[in-house]
Scaffold this active site. Sequence first.
Site, PDB file in Angstrom:
ATOM      1  N   VAL A   8       0.872  -1.173   0.000  1.00 44.72           N
ATOM      2  CA  VAL A   8       0.000   0.000   0.000  1.00 44.72           C
ATOM      3  C   VAL A   8       0.911   1.226   0.000  1.00 44.72           C
ATOM      4  O   VAL A   8       2.066   1.150   0.393  1.00 44.72           O
ATOM      5  CB  VAL A   8      -0.975   0.029   1.204  1.00 44.72           C
ATOM      6  CG1 VAL A   8      -2.027  -1.059   1.069  1.00 44.72           C
ATOM      7  CG2 VAL A   8      -0.252  -0.092   2.515  1.00 44.72           C
ATOM      8  N   SER A   9       0.349   2.355  -0.442  1.00 46.00           N
ATOM      9  CA  SER A   9       1.186   3.546  -0.624  1.00 46.00           C
ATOM     10  C   SER A   9       1.417   4.343   0.646  1.00 46.00           C
ATOM     11  O   SER A   9       2.443   4.985   0.792  1.00 46.00           O
ATOM     12  CB  SER A   9       0.563   4.452  -1.682  1.00 46.00           C
ATOM     13  OG  SER A   9       0.518   3.782  -2.916  1.00 46.00           O
ATOM     14  N   THR A  10       0.458   4.337   1.565  1.00 46.73           N
ATOM     15  CA  THR A  10       0.590   5.165   2.764  1.00 46.73           C
ATOM     16  C   THR A  10       0.290   4.346   4.014  1.00 46.73           C
ATOM     17  O   THR A  10      -0.327   3.282   3.942  1.00 46.73           O
ATOM     18  CB  THR A  10      -0.385   6.364   2.728  1.00 46.73           C
ATOM     19  OG1 THR A  10      -1.724   5.867   2.796  1.00 46.73           O
ATOM     20  CG2 THR A  10      -0.197   7.194   1.472  1.00 46.73           C
ATOM     21  N   GLN A  13      -3.369   3.335   4.743  1.00 48.62           N
ATOM     22  CA  GLN A  13      -4.009   2.246   4.009  1.00 48.62           C
ATOM     23  C   GLN A  13      -3.698   0.901   4.659  1.00 48.62           C
ATOM     24  O   GLN A  13      -2.752   0.779   5.434  1.00 48.62           O
ATOM     25  CB  GLN A  13      -3.548   2.262   2.550  1.00 48.62           C
ATOM     26  CG  GLN A  13      -3.952   3.524   1.811  1.00 48.62           C
ATOM     27  CD  GLN A  13      -3.332   3.603   0.425  1.00 48.62           C
ATOM     28  OE1 GLN A  13      -2.212   3.145   0.209  1.00 48.62           O
ATOM     29  NE2 GLN A  13      -4.063   4.206  -0.507  1.00 48.62           N
TER      30      GLN A  13
END
Length: 184
Positions: A8-10, A13
């Site tokens: 996931v990017s952040t 998330q």
Amino acid sequence: MRIGYARVSTNDQDTQLQLDALNAVGCERIYQEKQSGAKQDRLELQQCLKSLRAGDSLIVWKLDRLGRSLQHLIEVIADLENREIGFQSLTENIDTTSPTGKLIFHIFGSLAEFERGLIRERVKAGLAAAKNKGTKFGRPKAFNELNKDMALAMFNGGATKIAIARHFNVTRQTIYTLLKAYDS
């Protein structure tokens, strides 16, 4: 061995949806991280790729979890193929261990190569157009003829090479090269 990779990017998330899907297809080990897909130097991805052996399969929930750029995806999959490692994307239903999956991925690779060729042609056309308009490319000359004559006169007048270089805001090597050309 089936090895999964979830990303996931952040930190806000959650990878749970991906983990559930990877566990459902029987992944024996799952690497996961929270980092942007635009970064190619992702530590968990590197460890995941290093752990794979011939006959293994790398499984991701979706292609964009592995990488954001098509070029990066193709490089990773080509490396896996060279090492006799399968690849599977669950959402896109791509499986390079099957002939159909290999065909689909090779089509992606051909499209990426076609795109690179188009970019190369556009760059060449842009450079040619700029050249026709009189744009000069490359590093500008450190000296014009007047400055060369001035530098030579300064040297003949007793100025040091370092002082001349400072005066014209160039390196000493530029002055050495200039003076050597005049000696010849």
